[in-house]
Design an enzyme around this catalytic site. Structure first.
Site, short mmCIF file in Angstrom:
data_model
loop_
_atom_site.label_atom_id
_atom_site.label_comp_id
_atom_site.label_asym_id
_atom_site.label_seq_id
_atom_site.Cartn_x
_atom_site.Cartn_y
_atom_site.Cartn_z
N LYS A 52 22.01 6.31 20.45
CA LYS A 52 22.50 7.30 19.49
C LYS A 52 22.79 8.64 20.16
CE LYS A 52 17.94 8.68 18.47
NZ LYS A 52 17.35 9.93 18.14
N THR A 53 22.01 8.98 21.16
CA THR A 53 22.28 10.24 21.84
C THR A 53 23.62 10.16 22.53
OG1 THR A 53 19.92 10.32 22.26
CG2 THR A 53 21.26 11.98 23.33
N ASP A 238 20.39 15.07 14.27
CA ASP A 238 19.69 13.96 14.90
C ASP A 238 18.34 13.77 14.22
OD1 ASP A 238 19.19 11.93 16.60
OD2 ASP A 238 18.91 13.16 18.40
N GLU A 239 17.74 12.61 14.36
CA GLU A 239 16.42 12.32 13.77
C GLU A 239 16.41 12.68 12.29
OE1 GLU A 239 14.49 10.71 15.62
OE2 GLU A 239 14.62 11.42 17.71
N GLN A 269 11.69 4.80 11.98
CA GLN A 269 11.04 5.71 12.92
C GLN A 269 10.60 7.01 12.26
OE1 GLN A 269 12.61 5.85 17.05
NE2 GLN A 269 14.30 4.68 16.21
N ARG A 633 9.26 2.55 22.90
CA ARG A 633 9.47 3.49 24.01
C ARG A 633 9.56 2.75 25.33
NH1 ARG A 633 11.91 6.48 21.57
NH2 ARG A 633 11.64 4.90 19.97
#
Length: 746
Positions: A52-53, A238-239, A269, A633
């Site tokens: 996504k980044t 974002d997030e 998340q 992660r």
DNA sequence: TTCTCTAGAATTTTT
DNA sequence: TTCTAGAGAA
């Protein structure tokens, strides 16, 4: 992964093909869709590790490079300052230096930037102070006491939490009061209201205010909102799953009728509900923008299939989610390793052993992370890793800028920028001790209240306060004089101001005079603060800020920027790559990061899921999401461990392994039991080499594991408390606890 | 006013 | 276990 990406995207390659979208060549079709859909609302459902980044970066680059949008018309909101910095850097690699005028920041930083310009409209100074959790707790506590309420019935922490929650939901004290009747509730409303009044008087805002005040500013001044709407034409968040109501409201305001919002998030998340984050925002986004284009990214480029299957299996136990299954084509990789430990030392020993083994396989220490649920777990882990000689870096635990000595210095600096900031003034008025005790403070306070002036202003008029003893009055004059001198130093900028507090005011001397181990550490922190300020100045050289170039600013304004940067940083922002050390942090801090090797430790019922979250089904699901975040992660190796017994907060607990462990399919897990546990446990417990007070004397030569050779200058105390001051030459003089220090006599 | 001591409390995660 | 607030002595 990041390095690879940058290499793939050489700027030259971009320029070569002005017609097509060479930018998108290494995006998959869905990613490309998300990056290309620049007009109108877009919701990107981005699973962990789905790039996504990368999508956000390319999307922004596409806007600027291919569509001729000005960088200053693009805004991107990230979760941490570190993420903001990285994004800026990456976009910069694609579009060049113009990226500097783009707004990439956290919600809080963005709001501060807006408020520095606009807050005077609402009665705040432009140089308003930002109160962190501690400051705001102090303010709440005094508000409770001033209302003659008992802190036993109105525990400040809880009240503060209630106020914070209200603010996150944009409930001001008036609506709070109206919301509900009831004696207690009314009192809480009174506290809220007094607290808020005090903040305004002090020209201070807490973290939640930054958001709420900005929203109400835009409500009250449509022309101001319009200005920002016109400026910020393309918004990225974002997030998104971890935004709260206030943040969402802000986004909606800014998007206005143009509606160019790209929200990126993953409901699985969401881990900040306790802090006011509201997953409803994702649902409401679809409702508020029914025409939103929804793009689902479910290919994971990070983890092995084994790790993903395990994570998928765990998260599948949460109800009410949109079924989504991440997949990866990176191969199955190794099974997940599970270790059943006897106690926390045993567990830490396992980590240390495994780290050594992995090193032999070619992993660097910096490829590894140890993730845990609560910061308290870091202590033993750190001790054991130190003894094993595994380099490590703890993120968080005791935050640098929240340490007492640091906050004292900052309080001095804050009162220079904002003389109305009573909390800061009162904090330092008697530091170092100069004879202004609680009686004097109380008298000045009463005068200030009667005259409706700030505490510092009251000090300035102390000759009018007749109740003041001659000696106190003298002390007050001394303080004012010190502040005056400090103000002069501050004209030179932040580093000079910090030095002014340490040297001119004698704060450092005062700390050092108490020559304990603790004081030594404090003094060291203070010196670190000086270098922090110097670094900040260097970094800012040639930078452009909203109010003008750094070079043209006066010292006070520079100081303001320094204080702001210090208040809004998180520890994760300090995480540096390539430090050659294992990173240790909480699962929460690990959000958004990735590591080739991840250790998840303390997988026990009561710890993870945490005791306090086990009864409420919703909180339990949040814990499960936290577990999911932790597992995802890991890129190649995932190690999980739990311990039958554990010392927690000074008392032993014995636990069952976590239900999350049970939720991982057994065929993905390999038990790690073939180790000689007893030997390791022993070595994990007893320090390999330490000395006792009887064994060393003044003049002895000793060797320390990290500092090398040194000469003992003095030995004080005995038994467990025996301390020695040792001169390590280039590494300076150190005071060490003999029972702990890895020392050998030469 | 300041320092020291003790008792007591609180220990989830953080921009 | 660690920190803090409050009481009491110098």
């Amino acid at each position: 992964m990041m390095a690879v990406m940058v290499q793939l995207m050489e700027p030259d390659a971009l320029g070569a093909d002005p017609d097509g979208f060479p930018l998108f060549d290494d995006l998959n079709p869905r990613q490309r869709e998300a990056a290309a859909a620049t007009e109108g609302p877009v919701l990107v459902v981005a699973g962990a590790g789905s790039g996504k980044t990368r999508v956000l970066t390319y999307r922004v680059a596409h806007l600027i490079r291919n569509l001729g949008v000005s960088p200053w018309e693009v805004m991107a909101i990230t979760f941490t300052n570190k993420a903001a910095g990285e994004m800026k850097e990456r976009v910069g690699g694609l579009v060049g230096g113009v990226v500097r005028s783009m707004w990439v920041s956290t919600f809080h930083s963005a709001c501060v930037r807006i408020l520095r310009r606009e807050a005077p409209r609402l009665g705040y100074r432009s140089a308003f102070t930002i109160y962190d959790a501690q400051d705001s707790l102090r303010a709440v506590t005094t508000a409770i006491k001033d209302l003659d309420l008992d802190v036993k019935y109105y525990p400040p922490r809880r009240i503060r939490a209630a106020i914070s929650k209200a603010k996150n939901e944009l409930v001001d004290y008036e609506s709070f009061r109206r919301r509900d009747e009831g004696f207690r509730r009314r009192n809480v409303a009174e506290i809220y209201s007094l607290y808020q009044q005090r903040l305004l008087d002090a020209s201070a805002m807490d973290f939640d205010d930054l958001l709420m005040v900005t929203v109400s500013l835009f409500d009250a001044f449509p022309e101001v909102l319009e200005y920002y709407q016109d400026r910020l034409r393309y918004l990225h968040v974002d997030e998104f799953q971890d935004t709260n109501r206030a943040q969402y409201a802000l986004v909606r305001q800014l998007a206005g009728r143009r509606r160019n919002i790209c929200a990126v998030g993953d409901a699985d998340q969401a881990i900040y509900r306790f802090r006011g984050a509201d997953i409803r925002n994702i649902r409401d986004f679809r409702k508020d923008y029914p025409d939103a284009r929804i793009v689902v990214l479910d290919q994971n480029y990070r983890s092995t299939e084994t790790i993903l299957s395990a994570a998928n299996a765990v998260i599948a136990n949460n109800g009410g989610r949109d079924p989504k299954r991440l997949w990866s084509d990176l191969g199955r990789g190794r099974p997940i390793t599970r270790f059943n430990a006897e106690d926390e030392h045993d567990e830490a020993g396992f980590v240390a052993d495994a780290a050594a083994g992995l090193e032999l396989e070619g992993f660097a220490h910096s490829d590894m992370a140890v993730l845990y649920r609560v910061n308290a777990q870091s202590r033993v882990m750190e001790d054991v890793l130190t003894r094993y000689g595994v380099p490590h870096n703890v993120i968080g635990s005791v935050r640098f800028y929240e340490r007492r000595e640091i906050k004292d210095v900052l309080a001095y600096l804050r009162l220079l920028c904002n003389p109305d900031d009573d909390i800061s003034v009162k904090r330092v008025v008697n530091l170092p001790r100069r004879g202004i005790g609680s009686t004097t403070v109380g008298r000045v306070d009463r005068f200030a209240e009667a005259q409706r002036i700030s505490f510092l202003a009251a000090l300035n008029r102390s000759d009018e306060i007749h109740t003041l003893a001659a000696r106190s009055a003298g002390a007050v004059r001394g303080f004012l004089e010190v502040v005056g001198r400090l103000r002069e130093r501050a004209a030179e900028g932040p580093a000079a101001a910090v030095k002014g507090v340490l040297e001119d005011i004698g704060y450092l001397d005062w700390v050092e005079r108490e020559s304990t181990l603790e004081a030594l550490g404090r003094a060291e922190n203070l010196r670190e603060l000086v270098s922090g300020a110097e670094e900040f100045e260097q970094r800012s050289e040639g930078e452009y800020f909203d109010g003008g170039d750094w070079g043209e600013m006066d010292g006070l304004r520079r100081l303001e920027l320094f204080l702001e940067s210090v208040t809004l940083v998180s520890d994760i922002d300090e995480l540096k790559d390539g430090s050659g050390a294992v990173t240790m942090m909480t699962l929460h801090s690990a959000k958004g990061l990735e590591f080739p090797v991840v250790f998840m430790v303390g997988m026990e019922e009561g710890l993870f899921p945490h005791q306090l979250s086990m009864t409420d089904p919703e909180q339990l699901e949040e814990e499960r999401r936290l577990c999911y975040v932790g597992m995802t992660r890991a890129r190649q190796r995932l190690h999980i461990s739990w311990s039958r017994t554990r010392m927690l907060y000074g008392s032993p607990t014995s636990n069952l392994y976590s239900r999350f462990l049970k939720e991982i399919p057994v065929d993905l897990v390999e038990l790690n039991g073939g180790r000689k546990r007893t030997r390791r446990r022993e070595s994990a417990r007893s320090a390999p080499r330490t000395l006792s007070g009887e064994e060393v004397g003044v003049g002895d030569r000793v060797e320390h594991d990290t500092w090398g050779e040194g000469e003992v200058l003095s030995v004080t105390g005995d038994g467990d408390r025996a301390e020695a001051v040792i001169d390590f030459g280039a590494d300076g003089k150190r005071r060490v606890l003999l029972t702990w220090a890895p020392l050998e006599k030469l």
